[in-house]
Design a protein around this motif. Structure first.
Motif, mmCIF file in Angstrom:
data_model
loop_
_atom_site.group_PDB
_atom_site.id
_atom_site.type_symbol
_atom_site.label_atom_id
_atom_site.label_comp_id
_atom_site.label_asym_id
_atom_site.label_seq_id
_atom_site.Cartn_x
_atom_site.Cartn_y
_atom_site.Cartn_z
ATOM 1 N N CYS A 253 0.842 -1.193 0.000
ATOM 2 C CA CYS A 253 0.000 0.000 0.000
ATOM 3 C C CYS A 253 0.881 1.249 0.000
ATOM 4 O O CYS A 253 1.807 1.371 0.803
ATOM 5 C CB CYS A 253 -0.910 0.000 1.223
ATOM 6 N N CYS B 167 -4.522 -0.194 0.398
ATOM 7 C CA CYS B 167 -5.441 -0.942 1.252
ATOM 8 C C CYS B 167 -6.782 -0.185 1.249
ATOM 9 O O CYS B 167 -6.847 0.973 0.802
ATOM 10 C CB CYS B 167 -4.878 -1.075 2.655
ATOM 11 N N ASP C 280 -6.894 3.237 3.324
ATOM 12 C CA ASP C 280 -6.192 4.371 2.720
ATOM 13 C C ASP C 280 -6.819 4.787 1.394
ATOM 14 O O ASP C 280 -6.777 5.968 1.034
ATOM 15 C CB ASP C 280 -4.711 4.037 2.567
ATOM 16 N N ALA D 290 0.272 4.169 0.984
ATOM 17 C CA ALA D 290 0.101 5.078 2.119
ATOM 18 C C ALA D 290 0.694 4.491 3.401
ATOM 19 O O ALA D 290 1.525 5.116 4.038
ATOM 20 C CB ALA D 290 -1.380 5.398 2.317
ATOM 21 N N CYS D 291 0.278 3.264 3.775
ATOM 22 C CA CYS D 291 0.700 2.709 5.076
ATOM 23 C C CYS D 291 1.840 1.702 4.940
ATOM 24 O O CYS D 291 2.377 1.254 5.953
ATOM 25 C CB CYS D 291 -0.492 2.066 5.777
HETATM 26 ZN ZN ZN Z 1 -2.713 1.344 3.490
#
Ligand code: ZN
Length: 194
Positions: A57, A97, A100, A59-60
Motif C-alpha cells: 500500500c 489498502c 487508505d 500510504a501505510c
Molecule cells: Zn494502506
C-alpha cells in the motif's frame, strides 16, 4: 550533475545510499516540509520501497487490498488510463489498502476523477526521472525502461509498474465513496485512519 568515466550520471558528492541495489541513481529529497499535503505525490525512497514485488500500500506500506480479481489500485482517471478493460496500465502509483483508498478518495482534490482497477499480475518495467546528457539540456519526467541505455543517464524519482490485464472495479469504488461520505458525517476530516 556530473558524468563518471563510464558515462554514468552521478552526484559530485555521491553517497552509497544514492543508488539502489541495481546501481541506478535516485533523486535526493531533503529539507523541511512546507505547504499542504500532495496526495498523489510520493517521496522517491518511499515509492521505491513500496513498489517491491509484490507491491505494498502506497500510504501505510502494509499489504494492499486483494480479492479474487487481484490487488487494488486507485488511479486518477487521466487520458493515460485506457477506456476499455481489461487492459495493461502503466503507472507510478502504488496499490492501496481499503482504509487508505477511502481516505485518499475523501481528501485528494483531483479534478479528473478516479478509477479503481485490479490486477493479479504486475511487472516493474522502469523508472521516471530526469535524463541528463553531456551535450543537451536535461529532460524532466521521462519514462526510461530498464533495458534502455538511458538508465545510466537518468536520476530516477519513481519506479514504473505495468498492471497486466487490469480490470475495472466499479463496485469497490462505489463502496469506498459511500463509506467516505458516511465517515465524513460521523467523524469529520480529522485525520487518516491509523
Ligand atoms: Zn494502506
Amino acid at each position: 550533475m556530473l558524468f563518471d568515466a563510464d558515462g554514468r550520471v552521478c552526484y559530485e558528492d555521491e553517497l552509497p545510499g544514492d543508488r539502489c541495489v541495481d546501481g541506478w541513481l535516485w533523486e535526493r529529497w531533503e529539507g523541511t516540509e512546507t505547504g499542504g499535503q500532495l496526495w498523489a505525490a510520493h517521496h522517491p525512497a518511499r515509492q521505491r520501497y513500496v513498489m517491491r514485488h509484490p507491491p505494498l500500500c502506497g500510504a501505510c506500506a502494509e499489504e494492499a487490498h486483494r480479492d479474487e480479481c487481484g490487488m487494488l489500485w486507485l488511479l486518477h482517471a487521466t487520458a493515460e488510463v485506457p477506456s476499455a478493460f481489461p487492459c495493461d496500465i502503466i503507472t507510478t502509483t502504488p496499490p492501496m489498502c481499503l482504509d487508505d483508498a477511502r481516505w485518499a478518495l475523501r481528501n485528494c482534490r483531483a479534478d479528473c476523477g478516479f478509477i479503481a482497477a485490479r490486477t493479479r499480475d504486475v511487472d516493474v518495467i522502469g523508472v521516471r526521472g530526469t535524463v541528463y546528457s553531456p551535450t543537451e539540456p536535461p529532460q524532466a519526467d521521462e519514462l526510461v525502461l530498464f533495458h534502455e541505455s538511458r538508465m545510466n543517464r537518468v536520476v530516477a524519482n519513481r519506479m514504473v509498474i505495468r498492471l497486466c490485464d487490469a480490470v475495472l472495479d466499479e463496485a469497490t469504488l462505489s463502496r469506498l465513496r459511500a463509506d467516505g461520505h458516511r465517515g465524513r458525517a460521523l467523524e469529520g476530516a480529522s485525520g487518516p485512519p491509523r
